[in-house]
Design an enzyme around this catalytic site. Sequence first.
Site, PDB file in Angstrom:
ATOM      1  N   TYR A   1      -1.305   0.030  10.802  1.00 53.78           N
ATOM      2  CA  TYR A   1      -1.805  -0.903  10.051  1.00 53.78           C
ATOM      3  C   TYR A   1      -0.214  -0.640   8.830  1.00 53.78           C
ATOM      4  CZ  TYR A   1      -3.481  -1.576   5.235  1.00 53.78           C
ATOM      5  OH  TYR A   1      -2.959  -1.565   4.250  1.00 53.78           O
TER       6      TYR A   1
ATOM      7  N   THR B   1       0.777  -1.294  -0.247  1.00 54.26           N
ATOM      8  CA  THR B   1       0.046   0.623  -0.066  1.00 54.26           C
ATOM      9  C   THR B   1       0.472   1.192   0.126  1.00 54.26           C
ATOM     10  OG1 THR B   1      -1.727   0.908   1.645  1.00 54.26           O
ATOM     11  CG2 THR B   1       0.002  -0.290   2.550  1.00 54.26           C
ATOM     12  N   ASP B   2       0.195   2.325  -0.400  1.00 56.33           N
ATOM     13  CA  ASP B   2       0.915   3.843  -0.586  1.00 56.33           C
ATOM     14  C   ASP B   2       1.034   4.053   1.038  1.00 56.33           C
ATOM     15  OD1 ASP B   2      -1.957   4.040   0.032  1.00 56.33           O
ATOM     16  OD2 ASP B   2      -1.614   5.804  -1.854  1.00 56.33           O
ATOM     17  N   GLU B   3       0.587   2.998   1.923  1.00 55.38           N
ATOM     18  CA  GLU B   3       0.534   4.435   2.700  1.00 55.38           C
ATOM     19  C   GLU B   3       1.720   3.583   3.856  1.00 55.38           C
ATOM     20  OE1 GLU B   3      -2.556   3.712   5.684  1.00 55.38           O
ATOM     21  OE2 GLU B   3      -4.483   3.372   4.411  1.00 55.38           O
TER      22      GLU B   3
ATOM     23  N   LYS C   1       2.453  -3.162   7.504  1.00 53.52           N
ATOM     24  CA  LYS C   1       2.461  -3.409   6.161  1.00 53.52           C
ATOM     25  C   LYS C   1       4.426  -3.138   5.389  1.00 53.52           C
ATOM     26  CE  LYS C   1      -0.540  -4.355   3.105  1.00 53.52           C
ATOM     27  NZ  LYS C   1      -0.664  -5.777   2.767  1.00 53.52           N
TER      28      LYS C   1
END
Length: 328
Positions: free
Chosen positions: A141, A116-118, A145
Amino acid sequence: MRILVTGGAGFIGSHCAKRLAAAGDEVVVLDKLTYSGNRANLEGADVEFVQGDISDGDAVGGAAEGCAAILNFAAETHVDRSIFGAAEFIETDVLGTYVLLDYAREHGIRFVQVSTDEVYGDVSEGVSSKEDDPLRPSSPYAASKAGGDLQVLAAVRTYGVNASITRGSNTYGPNQYPEKIIPLFITNALDGESLPVYGDGRQTRDWLHVEDHCAGVELVLREGEPGGVYNVGGGEEVENRDLTARILELTGTDESLVRHVEDRPGHDRRYSLETSRLRSLGWEPRHTLADGLPETVAWYRDNRDWWAPIKSGEYLEYYRRQYAARLS
Ligand code: NAD
Ligand code: TYD
Protein backbone atom coordinates in the site's frame (compact mmCIF):
# COMPACT_ATOMS: atom_id res chain seq x y z
CA MET A 1 -14.97 27.16 -6.97
CA ARG A 2 -16.09 23.96 -8.73
CA ILE A 3 -14.00 21.10 -7.32
CA LEU A 4 -13.73 17.43 -8.28
CA VAL A 5 -13.40 15.31 -5.14
CA THR A 6 -12.34 11.80 -6.10
CA GLY A 7 -12.98 9.05 -3.55
CA GLY A 8 -15.59 11.36 -2.05
CA ALA A 9 -17.85 8.47 -0.98
CA GLY A 10 -15.11 7.06 1.27
CA PHE A 11 -14.26 7.97 4.85
CA ILE A 12 -12.08 11.09 4.63
CA GLY A 13 -13.25 12.16 1.14
CA SER A 14 -16.90 12.30 2.24
CA HIS A 15 -16.09 14.48 5.26
CA CYS A 16 -14.06 16.81 3.01
CA ALA A 17 -16.71 16.91 0.26
CA LYS A 18 -19.32 17.97 2.84
CA ARG A 19 -16.95 20.51 4.35
CA LEU A 20 -16.24 22.15 0.97
CA ALA A 21 -19.92 22.15 0.00
CA ALA A 22 -20.74 23.81 3.33
CA ALA A 23 -18.08 26.45 2.60
CA GLY A 24 -19.93 27.32 -0.64
CA ASP A 25 -17.84 25.39 -3.17
CA GLU A 26 -19.54 23.43 -5.95
CA VAL A 27 -18.51 19.82 -5.37
CA VAL A 28 -18.53 16.96 -7.86
CA VAL A 29 -17.71 13.56 -6.36
CA LEU A 30 -16.18 10.89 -8.61
CA ASP A 31 -16.08 7.51 -6.88
CA LYS A 32 -15.92 3.93 -8.12
CA LEU A 33 -17.82 2.67 -5.06
CA THR A 34 -15.41 -0.13 -4.21
CA TYR A 35 -16.04 -2.14 -1.04
CA SER A 36 -15.18 0.91 1.12
CA GLY A 37 -17.15 3.51 -0.88
CA ASN A 38 -20.62 4.20 0.46
CA ARG A 39 -23.29 6.55 -0.92
CA ALA A 40 -24.74 6.79 2.60
CA ASN A 41 -21.65 8.81 3.59
CA LEU A 42 -22.95 11.64 1.38
CA GLU A 43 -26.58 11.50 2.50
CA GLY A 44 -28.04 15.00 2.59
CA ALA A 45 -24.85 16.56 1.18
CA ASP A 46 -25.15 19.24 -1.49
CA VAL A 47 -22.83 17.52 -4.01
CA GLU A 48 -23.10 16.01 -7.49
CA PHE A 49 -22.25 12.32 -7.60
CA VAL A 50 -20.67 10.45 -10.52
CA GLN A 51 -19.80 6.76 -10.26
CA GLY A 52 -16.56 6.03 -12.10
CA ASP A 53 -12.93 5.00 -11.96
CA ILE A 54 -10.07 7.51 -11.72
CA SER A 55 -7.96 5.29 -14.00
CA ASP A 56 -10.55 5.76 -16.76
CA GLY A 57 -9.69 8.93 -18.73
CA ASP A 58 -13.22 9.29 -20.13
CA ALA A 59 -14.83 9.05 -16.70
CA VAL A 60 -12.38 11.64 -15.36
CA GLY A 61 -12.92 13.96 -18.36
CA GLY A 62 -16.69 13.84 -17.92
CA ALA A 63 -16.70 14.42 -14.16
CA ALA A 64 -13.98 17.09 -14.14
CA GLU A 65 -15.53 19.29 -16.81
CA GLY A 66 -15.65 22.88 -15.60
CA CYS A 67 -13.72 22.14 -12.39
CA ALA A 68 -10.97 24.48 -11.23
CA ALA A 69 -9.36 21.87 -8.98
CA ILE A 70 -9.10 18.15 -8.30
CA LEU A 71 -8.71 16.76 -4.77
CA ASN A 72 -7.63 13.13 -5.00
CA PHE A 73 -8.78 10.95 -2.10
CA ALA A 74 -9.52 7.91 -4.28
CA ALA A 75 -7.29 5.00 -3.34
CA GLU A 76 -7.06 1.45 -2.18
CA THR A 77 -6.09 2.15 1.41
CA HIS A 78 -5.74 -0.91 3.63
CA VAL A 79 -2.26 -2.26 4.37
CA ASP A 80 -3.48 -5.77 5.25
CA ARG A 81 -5.40 -6.10 1.97
CA SER A 82 -2.33 -4.91 0.03
CA ILE A 83 -0.33 -7.76 1.59
CA PHE A 84 -2.74 -10.25 -0.03
CA GLY A 85 -2.19 -8.60 -3.45
CA ALA A 86 -1.33 -5.14 -4.73
CA ALA A 87 -2.59 -5.04 -8.34
CA GLU A 88 -5.63 -2.87 -7.50
CA PHE A 89 -3.43 -0.63 -5.35
CA ILE A 90 -1.07 0.01 -8.25
CA GLU A 91 -3.95 0.55 -10.67
CA THR A 92 -5.74 3.13 -8.53
CA ASP A 93 -3.00 4.70 -6.41
CA VAL A 94 -0.39 5.00 -9.18
CA LEU A 95 -2.12 4.78 -12.58
CA GLY A 96 -5.27 6.55 -11.38
CA THR A 97 -3.20 9.40 -9.94
CA TYR A 98 -1.39 9.68 -13.28
CA VAL A 99 -4.69 9.89 -15.22
CA LEU A 100 -5.97 12.68 -12.93
CA LEU A 101 -2.68 14.55 -13.15
CA ASP A 102 -2.77 14.33 -16.92
CA TYR A 103 -6.21 15.96 -16.90
CA ALA A 104 -4.94 18.70 -14.55
CA ARG A 105 -1.97 19.30 -16.87
CA GLU A 106 -4.10 19.50 -20.04
CA HIS A 107 -6.63 21.86 -18.47
CA GLY A 108 -4.24 23.90 -16.34
CA ILE A 109 -6.15 23.28 -13.11
CA ARG A 110 -5.06 22.84 -9.49
CA PHE A 111 -4.41 19.36 -8.13
CA VAL A 112 -4.04 18.11 -4.55
CA GLN A 113 -2.85 14.57 -3.89
CA VAL A 114 -3.99 13.20 -0.53
CA SER A 115 -1.17 10.96 0.61
CA THR A 116 0.00 9.34 3.82
CA ASP A 117 2.78 9.33 6.41
CA GLU A 118 3.32 5.66 5.50
CA VAL A 119 5.39 6.69 2.47
CA TYR A 120 8.23 7.62 4.89
CA GLY A 121 8.28 4.16 6.48
CA ASP A 122 8.70 3.84 10.22
CA VAL A 123 10.92 6.09 12.34
CA SER A 124 12.82 5.59 15.58
CA GLU A 125 11.77 6.99 18.93
CA GLY A 126 12.56 10.73 19.10
CA VAL A 127 12.48 11.21 15.29
CA SER A 128 9.62 12.77 13.28
CA SER A 129 9.36 12.56 9.47
CA LYS A 130 9.85 15.80 7.54
CA GLU A 131 8.48 16.50 4.07
CA ASP A 132 11.87 16.28 2.36
CA ASP A 133 12.86 12.98 3.97
CA PRO A 134 13.48 10.05 1.63
CA LEU A 135 10.54 7.76 0.92
CA ARG A 136 11.01 4.28 2.42
CA PRO A 137 7.63 2.59 2.10
CA SER A 138 7.33 -0.80 3.83
CA SER A 139 4.00 -2.20 2.62
CA PRO A 140 2.63 -2.65 -0.91
CA TYR A 141 0.00 0.00 0.00
CA ALA A 142 2.65 2.53 1.07
CA ALA A 143 4.74 1.75 -2.02
CA SER A 144 1.72 2.45 -4.25
CA LYS A 145 1.03 5.76 -2.50
CA ALA A 146 4.71 6.69 -2.82
CA GLY A 147 4.44 5.92 -6.57
CA GLY A 148 1.51 8.36 -6.78
CA ASP A 149 3.45 11.04 -4.90
CA LEU A 150 6.43 10.67 -7.25
CA GLN A 151 4.15 11.04 -10.28
CA VAL A 152 2.85 14.29 -8.77
CA LEU A 153 6.33 15.70 -8.10
CA ALA A 154 7.48 14.72 -11.60
CA ALA A 155 4.44 16.44 -13.18
CA VAL A 156 5.18 19.63 -11.25
CA ARG A 157 8.81 19.62 -12.33
CA THR A 158 8.32 18.51 -15.96
CA TYR A 159 5.05 20.18 -16.94
CA GLY A 160 4.61 22.85 -14.28
CA VAL A 161 1.35 21.32 -13.02
CA ASN A 162 -0.04 23.33 -10.10
CA ALA A 163 -0.04 20.40 -7.69
CA SER A 164 0.59 19.91 -3.96
CA ILE A 165 0.68 16.83 -1.74
CA THR A 166 -0.66 16.31 1.78
CA ARG A 167 0.67 13.44 3.89
CA GLY A 168 -1.77 12.68 6.67
CA SER A 169 -1.24 10.47 9.68
CA ASN A 170 -3.61 7.71 10.89
CA THR A 171 -7.08 9.20 10.80
CA TYR A 172 -10.21 8.35 12.80
CA GLY A 173 -13.78 9.55 13.23
CA PRO A 174 -17.32 8.71 12.08
CA ASN A 175 -17.97 6.84 8.79
CA GLN A 176 -14.69 4.89 8.69
CA TYR A 177 -15.04 1.44 7.12
CA PRO A 178 -14.59 -1.10 9.94
CA GLU A 179 -11.31 -2.67 8.82
CA LYS A 180 -8.80 -0.15 10.26
CA ILE A 181 -7.99 -0.54 13.93
CA ILE A 182 -10.28 2.06 15.54
CA PRO A 183 -13.61 1.27 13.82
CA LEU A 184 -12.79 -2.47 13.78
CA PHE A 185 -12.11 -2.60 17.50
CA ILE A 186 -15.08 -0.37 18.42
CA THR A 187 -17.58 -2.41 16.39
CA ASN A 188 -16.10 -5.74 17.53
CA ALA A 189 -16.26 -4.59 21.15
CA LEU A 190 -19.88 -3.45 20.74
CA ASP A 191 -20.65 -6.96 19.42
CA GLY A 192 -18.65 -8.73 22.17
CA GLU A 193 -16.16 -10.04 19.55
CA SER A 194 -12.37 -10.43 19.96
CA LEU A 195 -9.99 -7.51 19.37
CA PRO A 196 -7.02 -8.97 17.44
CA VAL A 197 -3.91 -7.01 18.50
CA TYR A 198 -0.96 -7.69 16.19
CA GLY A 199 2.23 -8.84 17.90
CA ASP A 200 3.10 -7.12 21.17
CA GLY A 201 0.76 -4.16 20.49
CA ARG A 202 3.56 -1.70 21.18
CA GLN A 203 3.50 -0.16 17.69
CA THR A 204 2.82 3.58 17.74
CA ARG A 205 0.55 5.62 15.48
CA ASP A 206 0.18 9.43 15.30
CA TRP A 207 -3.60 9.93 15.54
CA LEU A 208 -5.48 12.64 13.62
CA HIS A 209 -9.20 13.45 13.74
CA VAL A 210 -10.89 13.36 10.33
CA GLU A 211 -12.06 17.01 10.63
CA ASP A 212 -8.48 18.14 11.35
CA HIS A 213 -7.29 16.12 8.36
CA CYS A 214 -9.89 17.82 6.13
CA ALA A 215 -9.00 21.27 7.45
CA GLY A 216 -5.37 20.61 6.51
CA VAL A 217 -6.25 19.42 3.01
CA GLU A 218 -8.56 22.39 2.45
CA LEU A 219 -5.86 24.83 3.51
CA VAL A 220 -3.35 23.23 1.15
CA LEU A 221 -5.90 23.32 -1.67
CA ARG A 222 -6.35 27.07 -1.20
CA GLU A 223 -2.89 28.19 -0.06
CA GLY A 224 -0.39 25.41 -0.71
CA GLU A 225 2.54 26.05 -3.01
CA PRO A 226 2.89 24.26 -6.35
CA GLY A 227 5.23 21.33 -5.68
CA GLY A 228 4.72 21.80 -1.94
CA VAL A 229 4.41 18.73 0.29
CA TYR A 230 2.62 19.21 3.64
CA ASN A 231 2.53 16.79 6.56
CA VAL A 232 -0.82 16.66 8.41
CA GLY A 233 -0.21 14.95 11.74
CA GLY A 234 -2.38 14.95 14.85
CA GLY A 235 0.67 14.70 17.10
CA GLU A 236 -1.01 12.23 19.47
CA GLU A 237 1.30 9.24 19.50
CA VAL A 238 -0.28 6.24 21.15
CA GLU A 239 0.73 2.56 21.32
CA ASN A 240 -1.87 0.17 19.93
CA ARG A 241 -2.22 -1.61 23.29
CA ASP A 242 -3.07 1.71 25.01
CA LEU A 243 -5.51 2.66 22.27
CA THR A 244 -7.14 -0.76 22.71
CA ALA A 245 -7.46 -0.20 26.46
CA ARG A 246 -9.19 3.14 25.84
CA ILE A 247 -11.65 1.50 23.42
CA LEU A 248 -12.42 -1.24 25.96
CA GLU A 249 -13.17 1.38 28.58
CA LEU A 250 -15.32 3.54 26.29
CA THR A 251 -17.35 0.55 25.09
CA GLY A 252 -17.83 -0.79 28.63
CA THR A 253 -16.02 -4.03 27.81
CA ASP A 254 -12.87 -5.58 29.29
CA GLU A 255 -9.47 -7.18 28.64
CA SER A 256 -11.03 -10.60 28.10
CA LEU A 257 -11.82 -9.55 24.50
CA VAL A 258 -8.16 -8.82 23.68
CA ARG A 259 -6.25 -11.44 21.69
CA HIS A 260 -2.59 -10.95 20.82
CA VAL A 261 -2.29 -12.56 17.38
CA GLU A 262 0.41 -13.19 14.80
CA ASP A 263 2.00 -9.92 13.68
CA ARG A 264 1.53 -8.23 10.29
CA PRO A 265 4.47 -8.98 7.95
CA GLY A 266 6.70 -5.91 7.48
CA HIS A 267 4.79 -4.11 10.26
CA ASP A 268 5.93 -0.49 10.71
CA ARG A 269 6.77 0.12 14.35
CA ARG A 270 6.27 3.85 14.71
CA TYR A 271 5.01 6.82 12.65
CA SER A 272 5.47 10.43 13.69
CA LEU A 273 5.10 13.60 11.63
CA GLU A 274 6.78 16.98 11.90
CA THR A 275 4.06 19.50 10.97
CA SER A 276 5.62 22.98 11.18
CA ARG A 277 5.20 23.62 7.43
CA LEU A 278 1.41 23.28 7.57
CA ARG A 279 1.26 25.08 10.93
CA SER A 280 3.04 28.05 9.31
CA LEU A 281 -0.05 28.37 7.04
CA GLY A 282 -2.22 28.63 10.17
CA TRP A 283 -3.33 25.01 10.69
CA GLU A 284 -3.41 23.25 14.02
CA PRO A 285 -5.37 20.20 15.17
CA ARG A 286 -8.52 21.14 17.10
CA HIS A 287 -9.42 17.66 18.35
CA THR A 288 -7.65 15.37 20.79
CA LEU A 289 -8.25 11.67 21.32
CA ALA A 290 -9.65 12.65 24.73
CA ASP A 291 -12.67 14.23 22.99
CA GLY A 292 -12.52 12.59 19.54
CA LEU A 293 -12.43 8.96 20.64
CA PRO A 294 -15.52 9.08 22.93
CA GLU A 295 -17.36 11.00 20.21
CA THR A 296 -16.36 8.33 17.65
CA VAL A 297 -17.41 5.46 19.93
CA ALA A 298 -20.76 7.23 20.45
CA TRP A 299 -21.19 7.58 16.68
CA TYR A 300 -20.68 3.84 16.10
CA ARG A 301 -22.97 3.03 19.04
CA ASP A 302 -25.70 5.27 17.57
CA ASN A 303 -25.21 4.27 13.93
CA ARG A 304 -25.34 0.50 13.93
CA ASP A 305 -27.56 0.84 10.81
CA TRP A 306 -24.53 2.25 8.98
CA TRP A 307 -22.02 -0.49 9.87
CA ALA A 308 -24.01 -3.66 10.60
CA PRO A 309 -24.89 -4.22 6.91
CA ILE A 310 -21.22 -3.68 5.98
CA LYS A 311 -20.17 -6.55 8.23
CA SER A 312 -21.59 -9.18 5.89
CA GLY A 313 -20.80 -10.64 2.44
CA GLU A 314 -17.39 -9.52 1.10
CA TYR A 315 -16.44 -8.19 4.52
CA LEU A 316 -16.89 -11.56 6.21
CA GLU A 317 -14.84 -13.26 3.51
CA TYR A 318 -12.04 -10.75 4.04
CA TYR A 319 -12.34 -11.08 7.83
CA ARG A 320 -12.07 -14.86 7.72
CA ARG A 321 -9.05 -14.71 5.43
CA GLN A 322 -7.33 -12.10 7.57
CA TYR A 323 -8.16 -13.34 11.06
CA ALA A 324 -9.55 -16.91 11.17
CA ALA A 325 -6.18 -18.69 11.46
CA ARG A 326 -4.79 -15.97 13.74
CA LEU A 327 -7.71 -16.26 16.14
CA SER A 328 -8.08 -20.05 16.07
P1 NAD B 1 -11.55 4.82 2.05
O1 NAD B 1 -11.13 3.43 1.70
O2 NAD B 1 -12.58 5.01 3.11
O3 NAD B 1 -12.08 5.56 0.74
C1 NAD B 1 -11.52 5.40 -0.52
C2 NAD B 1 -12.56 5.81 -1.55
O4 NAD B 1 -11.96 5.75 -2.85
C3 NAD B 1 -13.78 4.88 -1.58
O5 NAD B 1 -14.96 5.63 -1.62
C4 NAD B 1 -13.59 4.10 -2.87
O6 NAD B 1 -14.83 3.68 -3.47
C5 NAD B 1 -12.86 5.11 -3.73
N1 NAD B 1 -12.07 4.49 -4.81
C6 NAD B 1 -11.20 3.45 -4.71
N2 NAD B 1 -10.66 3.19 -5.92
C7 NAD B 1 -11.20 4.08 -6.79
C8 NAD B 1 -11.02 4.31 -8.18
N3 NAD B 1 -10.20 3.57 -8.92
N4 NAD B 1 -11.71 5.32 -8.76
C9 NAD B 1 -12.57 6.09 -8.02
N5 NAD B 1 -12.78 5.90 -6.71
C10 NAD B 1 -12.11 4.91 -6.10
O7 NAD B 1 -10.20 5.57 2.39
P2 NAD B 1 -9.89 6.82 3.32
O8 NAD B 1 -9.42 6.32 4.63
O9 NAD B 1 -11.01 7.79 3.26
O10 NAD B 1 -8.62 7.43 2.57
C11 NAD B 1 -8.75 8.49 1.63
C12 NAD B 1 -7.38 8.95 1.20
O11 NAD B 1 -6.64 9.39 2.34
C13 NAD B 1 -6.52 7.83 0.57
O12 NAD B 1 -5.83 8.37 -0.52
C14 NAD B 1 -5.57 7.42 1.67
O13 NAD B 1 -4.36 6.93 1.14
C15 NAD B 1 -5.40 8.73 2.41
N6 NAD B 1 -5.05 8.60 3.85
C16 NAD B 1 -5.84 7.85 4.68
C17 NAD B 1 -5.51 7.78 6.02
C18 NAD B 1 -6.33 6.98 7.00
O14 NAD B 1 -5.89 6.80 8.16
N7 NAD B 1 -7.50 6.51 6.65
C19 NAD B 1 -4.38 8.47 6.51
C20 NAD B 1 -3.61 9.23 5.62
C21 NAD B 1 -3.97 9.29 4.28
P1 TYD C 1 -4.43 0.20 10.56
O1 TYD C 1 -5.64 0.79 11.18
O2 TYD C 1 -4.58 -0.94 9.62
O3 TYD C 1 -3.64 1.40 9.90
P2 TYD C 1 -2.12 1.44 9.32
O4 TYD C 1 -1.64 0.06 9.13
O5 TYD C 1 -2.37 2.12 8.03
O6 TYD C 1 -1.33 2.22 10.30
O7 TYD C 1 -3.46 -0.26 11.72
C1 TYD C 1 -3.09 0.64 12.75
C2 TYD C 1 -2.25 -0.12 13.74
O8 TYD C 1 -3.06 -1.12 14.36
C3 TYD C 1 -1.10 -0.89 13.10
O9 TYD C 1 0.03 -0.87 13.96
C4 TYD C 1 -1.61 -2.31 12.97
C5 TYD C 1 -2.52 -2.44 14.18
N1 TYD C 1 -3.67 -3.37 14.00
C6 TYD C 1 -3.86 -4.42 14.91
O10 TYD C 1 -3.09 -4.60 15.88
N2 TYD C 1 -4.91 -5.26 14.70
C7 TYD C 1 -5.78 -5.12 13.66
O11 TYD C 1 -6.71 -5.94 13.51
C8 TYD C 1 -5.57 -4.02 12.75
C9 TYD C 1 -6.50 -3.82 11.58
C10 TYD C 1 -4.51 -3.17 12.97
